[in-house]
Design a protein around this motif. Structure first.
Motif, PDB file in Angstrom:
ATOM      1  N   TYR A   1       0.840  -1.192   0.000  1.00 14.96           N
ATOM      2  CA  TYR A   1       0.000   0.000   0.000  1.00 14.96           C
ATOM      3  C   TYR A   1       0.878   1.247   0.000  1.00 14.96           C
ATOM      4  CZ  TYR A   1      -3.493  -3.429   1.295  1.00 14.96           C
ATOM      5  OH  TYR A   1      -4.298  -4.530   1.303  1.00 14.96           O
ATOM      6  N   GLU A   2       0.561   2.176  -0.881  1.00 13.87           N
ATOM      7  CA  GLU A   2       1.341   3.387  -0.987  1.00 13.87           C
ATOM      8  C   GLU A   2       1.294   4.196   0.302  1.00 13.87           C
ATOM      9  OE1 GLU A   2       3.959   6.089  -2.501  1.00 13.87           O
ATOM     10  OE2 GLU A   2       3.405   4.096  -3.244  1.00 13.87           O
ATOM     11  N   SER A   3       0.137   4.192   0.985  1.00 17.13           N
ATOM     12  CA  SER A   3       0.027   4.942   2.239  1.00 17.13           C
ATOM     13  C   SER A   3       0.986   4.376   3.290  1.00 17.13           C
ATOM     14  CB  SER A   3      -1.410   4.910   2.761  1.00 17.13           C
ATOM     15  OG  SER A   3      -1.831   3.567   2.981  1.00 17.13           O
ATOM     16  N   ASP A   4       1.117   3.045   3.358  1.00 18.93           N
ATOM     17  CA  ASP A   4       2.080   2.438   4.282  1.00 18.93           C
ATOM     18  C   ASP A   4       3.511   2.772   3.873  1.00 18.93           C
ATOM     19  OD1 ASP A   4       0.113   1.333   5.821  1.00 18.93           O
ATOM     20  OD2 ASP A   4       0.434  -0.728   5.181  1.00 18.93           O
ATOM     21  N   ARG A   5       3.755   2.818   2.586  1.00 18.48           N
ATOM     22  CA  ARG A   5       5.096   3.147   2.099  1.00 18.48           C
ATOM     23  C   ARG A   5       5.490   4.561   2.529  1.00 18.48           C
ATOM     24  NH1 ARG A   5       4.175   1.575  -2.607  1.00 18.48           N
ATOM     25  NH2 ARG A   5       4.920  -0.559  -2.245  1.00 18.48           N
ATOM     26  N   LYS A   6       4.547   5.474   2.484  1.00 17.47           N
ATOM     27  CA  LYS A   6       4.832   6.847   2.907  1.00 17.47           C
ATOM     28  C   LYS A   6       5.111   6.919   4.401  1.00 17.47           C
ATOM     29  CE  LYS A   6       2.322   9.176  -0.817  1.00 17.47           C
ATOM     30  NZ  LYS A   6       1.179  10.058  -1.177  1.00 17.47           N
ATOM     31  N   VAL A   7       4.468   6.067   5.180  1.00 16.04           N
ATOM     32  CA  VAL A   7       4.756   6.019   6.613  1.00 16.04           C
ATOM     33  C   VAL A   7       6.184   5.547   6.842  1.00 16.04           C
ATOM     34  CG1 VAL A   7       4.134   4.927   8.801  1.00 16.04           C
ATOM     35  CG2 VAL A   7       2.331   5.670   7.242  1.00 16.04           C
ATOM     36  N   LEU A   8       6.621   4.532   6.095  1.00 20.04           N
ATOM     37  CA  LEU A   8       8.004   4.063   6.211  1.00 20.04           C
ATOM     38  C   LEU A   8       8.991   5.159   5.820  1.00 20.04           C
ATOM     39  CD1 LEU A   8       7.806   0.424   4.770  1.00 20.04           C
ATOM     40  CD2 LEU A   8       8.137   1.103   7.158  1.00 20.04           C
ATOM     41  N   GLN A   9       8.663   5.916   4.801  1.00 15.39           N
ATOM     42  CA  GLN A   9       9.538   7.009   4.379  1.00 15.39           C
ATOM     43  C   GLN A   9       9.622   8.082   5.455  1.00 15.39           C
ATOM     44  OE1 GLN A   9       7.665   8.020   0.671  1.00 15.39           O
ATOM     45  NE2 GLN A   9       8.592   6.301  -0.448  1.00 15.39           N
ATOM     46  N   ARG A  10       8.507   8.344   6.126  1.00 11.41           N
ATOM     47  CA  ARG A  10       8.508   9.301   7.222  1.00 11.41           C
ATOM     48  C   ARG A  10       9.351   8.766   8.390  1.00 11.41           C
ATOM     49  NH1 ARG A  10       4.900  13.231   8.568  1.00 11.41           N
ATOM     50  NH2 ARG A  10       5.096  13.756   6.348  1.00 11.41           N
ATOM     51  N   PHE A  11       9.264   7.473   8.626  1.00 15.15           N
ATOM     52  CA  PHE A  11      10.056   6.837   9.680  1.00 15.15           C
ATOM     53  C   PHE A  11      11.547   7.084   9.468  1.00 15.15           C
ATOM     54  CE2 PHE A  11      12.470   2.981  10.912  1.00 15.15           C
ATOM     55  CZ  PHE A  11      12.288   3.010  12.281  1.00 15.15           C
ATOM     56  N   LEU A  12      11.993   7.041   8.229  1.00 14.84           N
ATOM     57  CA  LEU A  12      13.404   7.255   7.930  1.00 14.84           C
ATOM     58  C   LEU A  12      13.847   8.678   8.237  1.00 14.84           C
ATOM     59  CD1 LEU A  12      13.998   5.312   4.592  1.00 14.84           C
ATOM     60  CD2 LEU A  12      14.979   4.813   6.847  1.00 14.84           C
ATOM     61  N   LYS A  13      12.926   9.631   8.233  1.00 17.85           N
ATOM     62  CA  LYS A  13      13.272  11.020   8.495  1.00 17.85           C
ATOM     63  C   LYS A  13      13.420  11.310   9.989  1.00 17.85           C
ATOM     64  CE  LYS A  13      11.063  12.750   4.286  1.00 17.85           C
ATOM     65  NZ  LYS A  13       9.990  13.616   3.732  1.00 17.85           N
ATOM     66  N   ALA A  14      12.835  10.456  10.809  1.00 14.75           N
ATOM     67  CA  ALA A  14      13.031  10.578  12.252  1.00 14.75           C
ATOM     68  C   ALA A  14      14.303   9.812  12.620  1.00 14.75           C
ATOM     69  CB  ALA A  14      11.830  10.021  12.999  1.00 14.75           C
ATOM     70  N   ASP A  15      14.804  10.055  13.804  1.00 13.96           N
ATOM     71  CA  ASP A  15      16.016   9.383  14.269  1.00 13.96           C
ATOM     72  C   ASP A  15      15.638   8.508  15.455  1.00 13.96           C
ATOM     73  OD1 ASP A  15      18.476   8.618  15.276  1.00 13.96           O
ATOM     74  OD2 ASP A  15      19.415  10.563  14.946  1.00 13.96           O
TER      75      ASP A  15
END
Length: 362
Positions: free
Chosen positions: A179-193
């Motif tokens: 799901y693209e929406s889940d993929r965007k959540v993973l991408q946001r996860f990478l921006k946090a530390d």
């Protein structure tokens, strides 16, 4: 949902506050912002503006299905960051753990419960990541709140919803997820530390009308304030709080008492946290808060309860070089609300989440 006994103290002696926090409390919502989330940072156009976020799902429309979950992560034996994907046999898909908010729950507690039910793992919440909204049938929408969630225990066992899991590097998880929406959540996860450290600042629960002098010092929580105190304890457990500090006001001590009981932690009274002390010796108040940020950088997770006139000053005075900037417009705190500030290894604020109410959303 947990509830805290009313008469226990860390020393084992009967509490002078016994009876003020009921052992079984029916949770209810209070008036709140109609929106389910809002950016608080003011630097438009910045990819980092979500680093300061307001999370509030109360008073959501009846046709809005509310849910919560998280990007569950761990370090492999080689030190590589891995995230968990679950395979749902009903849908034959790979996704991020999430599920509907039950009556009597907040999004924070739903995220903890759903992850445990679907994966078998206990987690500690970190930075809020993203609010995802999409359409369902029957003129309904679904909103899902996602947090970063570190595994701290447990073991996967196949269940009625999830028949297997996969631990993958984030890049591989992005490819595998459907799901693209889940993929965007993973991408946001990478921006946090994931190395950020939380420190929590709470305003006392609701306590009726303000008094004067000694009368105000002794002002207790009202019924709603006692509900807020119980649910704040559950939020504290979700973030893995390890230390508790409170201003020397009865309403502040009562706000933190259920957390002390639930987590079996001593409640330390800090006189510099009151509004009166902050007016007379403001440097002492700020120094104490900055010490809490330093303790967070040393892997403690302090939770501090103060008053409405003190909290904006504490947030404004944090060292934010290279991180976020908190100002008086954004850093107010409602009664019973909590700020979760994330600091780096030097105690410098990098991100913040604001939860204006711990109470159940429905």
């Amino acid at each position: 949902m947990h509830s805290a006994p009313a008469s226990w103290t860390p020393t084992g002696e009967p509490s002078p506050l016994a009876g003020l926090v009921p052992s079984h409390t029916t949770l209810s919502s209070t008036a709140g912002d109609p929106h389910t989330g809002a950016l608080l940072a003011d630097n438009q156009g910045s990819a980092r503006k979500w680093f300061v976020y307001r999370i509030d799902a109360r008073n959501s429309p009846d046709n809005l299905v509310l849910a919560a979950g998280g990007v569950v992560w761990r370090r492999s034996k080689s030190g590589e960051l891995e995230v968990l994907l679950e395979h749902r046999k009903r849908y034959n898909d790979w996704s991020i753990p999430k599920g509907k908010i039950d009556p009597g729950e907040s999004p924070v507690m739903t995220a903890i419960r759903e992850i445990a039910e679907e994966t078998g793992f206990q987690v500690r919440l970190g930075k809020f990541l993203k609010r995802v909204q999409y359409s369902l049938s029957g003129n309904r929408d679904k909103v899902v709140f996602f947090w970063s969630a570190e595994v701290i225990g447990g073991k996967f066992r196949a269940n009625s919803e999830v028949d297997r899991i996969a631990w993958l590097p984030v890049a591989e998880a992005e490819e595998k997820i459907q799901y693209e929406s889940d993929r965007k959540v993973l991408q946001r996860f990478l921006k946090a530390d994931v190395a950020w450290h939380p420190v929590i600042l709470v305003r006392h629960g609701r306590a009726g009308e303000r008094g004067t002098g000694a009368e105000d010092v002794l002002r207790p929580l009202d019924a709603v304030g006692r509900q807020q105190a119980v649910t704040l304890a559950e939020a504290a457990s979700a973030y893995g709080v390890t230390e508790l500090y409170t201003a020397d006001r009865v309403r502040c001590e009562q706000t933190m008492l259920p957390t002390s009981q639930l987590l079996n932690l001593p409640l330390k009274v800090e006189r510099t946290l009151s509004e009166e002390a902050a007016l007379i010796h403001p440097d002492d108040t700020v120094d104490f808060w900055l010490e809490m940020c330093e303790r967070a950088a040393q892997d403690e997770i302090p939770m501090v309860c103060s008053q409405g006139g003190v909290i904006p000053t504490l947030l404004e005075e944090m060292e934010t070089t290279g991180g976020i900037a908190l100002d008086s417009r954004t850093c107010k705190c409602k009664k019973g609300g909590m700020w979760v500030i994330f600091v780096d290894d030097h105690g410098i604020a990098k991100a913040a989440d604001y939860l204006p109410s711990p109470l159940a959303v429905r």
